[in-house]
Design a protein around this motif. Structure first.
Motif, short mmCIF file in Angstrom:
data_model
loop_
_atom_site.label_atom_id
_atom_site.label_comp_id
_atom_site.label_asym_id
_atom_site.label_seq_id
_atom_site.Cartn_x
_atom_site.Cartn_y
_atom_site.Cartn_z
N ASP A 80 -11.19 -45.13 -11.61
CA ASP A 80 -11.50 -46.48 -11.00
C ASP A 80 -11.69 -46.54 -9.48
O ASP A 80 -10.68 -46.23 -8.76
CB ASP A 80 -10.13 -47.29 -11.48
CG ASP A 80 -10.12 -48.88 -11.26
OD1 ASP A 80 -11.32 -49.05 -10.45
OD2 ASP A 80 -9.39 -49.57 -11.43
N THR A 87 -8.45 -43.98 -14.73
CA THR A 87 -8.44 -44.96 -15.86
C THR A 87 -7.76 -44.35 -16.91
O THR A 87 -7.30 -42.85 -16.91
CB THR A 87 -10.13 -45.20 -16.23
OG1 THR A 87 -10.50 -43.86 -16.77
CG2 THR A 87 -10.74 -45.64 -15.17
N ASP A 88 -7.39 -45.11 -17.90
CA ASP A 88 -6.87 -44.70 -19.17
C ASP A 88 -7.50 -43.38 -19.79
O ASP A 88 -7.07 -42.20 -20.12
CB ASP A 88 -6.43 -45.77 -20.25
CG ASP A 88 -5.34 -46.99 -19.31
OD1 ASP A 88 -4.69 -46.34 -18.66
OD2 ASP A 88 -5.37 -47.91 -20.08
#
Length: 288
Positions: A44, A53-54
């Motif tokens: 991100d 990010t996840d």
């Protein structure tokens, strides 16, 4: 993947570029290419600092496993490409029992006549420093066994006992305290480390010190009533039995027990003879 891992590890593209000795645009482009190939956003970039990010966090967990395996393969390939070494550099530390060690080394190198043994003796922080500086292929000493740069094989325990000549402190009381010895000379081993911060091994602050190069000299100094100090028990068993030396170990001067290990770098390749010696140590040196 290496660029992506470096960005995560160092917290940004600029720091990752410095760690990888690459340019900032090159690292940025490498991570962007990886994201295009995977079809997911790993980082991100909307805030001042990039963050995972996840999907990036899950991918990074798997990627680190692959990168670690790749590093191992590179080391193995380098080892295969080395050929037989012309020399192995081994450092023995100050509390090694020399006779059994030298006997084992003699037998091993008798079977590897093409490799010359370069043997050095170092003390206190010197052996580990030589290993980490790349000046030794193998050391036999004590190490921080939690250091990820070092792998080791435990060879045994070495007990250190505080000793003095009879009558060195008069009268010799039981359960001497460090303060009782502050006015007496303490024999200590000279640290052969060149740039590693010195460690405080049994030293009594403010006491006069007599610095010696090895435990054999330290023993003679203590035997002649010039100082007291800690010595490996294997070195003074006979003198303790005969009464030429007395132990002052007690609640306040407990001595210590150190683990003697054979150690090498875990993060560099090792040639075939070095690997053969490592396997020989693992198989036959445990009874040292």
């Amino acid at each position: 993947m290496q660029s992506f891992d470096a960005v995560v590890a160092h917290g940004g593209f600029e720091a990752a570029a410095r760690a990888l000795h690459r340019s900032h645009p090159a690292v940025f482009a490498a991570v962007a290419k990886l994201e295009r190939q995977l079809g997911i956003a790993l980082l991100d970039r909307s805030a001042y600092r990039v963050r995972l990010t996840d999907a990036g966090r899950a991918f990074h967990h798997k990627a680190r496993t692959i990168l670690h395996e790749m590093q191992g393969l590179r080391r193995y390939a380098a080892q295969l490409a080395m050929g037989q070494e012309s020399e192995l550099r081994i450092v023995l530390g100050d509390f090694c029992p020399p006779a059994p060690l030298l006997a084992r080394l003699s037998r091993f190198f008798a079977g590897h006549a093409g490799t010359r043994l370069h043997l050095a003796l170092e003390a206190v922080g010197g052996p580990v420093e030589r290993l980490l500086d790349g000046d030794a292929d193998l050391i036999v000493h004590g190490v921080d066994r939690h250091d990820p740069r070092i792998e080791s094989i435990a060879l045994g325990k070495v007990a250190f006992v505080p000793v003095m000549a009879p009558g060195f402190v008069s009268p010799t009381r039981k359960n001497l305290r460090p303060d009782d010895l502050r006015a007496s000379t303490q024999a200590i081993i000279r640290d052969t480390a060149r740039h590693t911060p010195a460690k405080d091994h049994f030293m009594i602050a403010g006491a006069h010190q007599c610095t010696v190069p090895d435990h054999a000299t330290k023993k003679e100094v203590i035997l002649h009533g010039l100082a007291w100090g800690h010595l490996p028990r294997f070195l003074v068993e006979k003198e303790l039995r005969s009464g030429k030396l007395v132990s002052i170990a007690g609640r306040h001067l407990p001595g210590s027990v150190e683990t003697l290990v054979a150690a090498r770098r875990a993060d560099v390749p090792h040639g075939p003879v070095a690997q053969a010696l490592w396997e020989h140590i693992a198989a036959q040196w445990k009874a040292l």
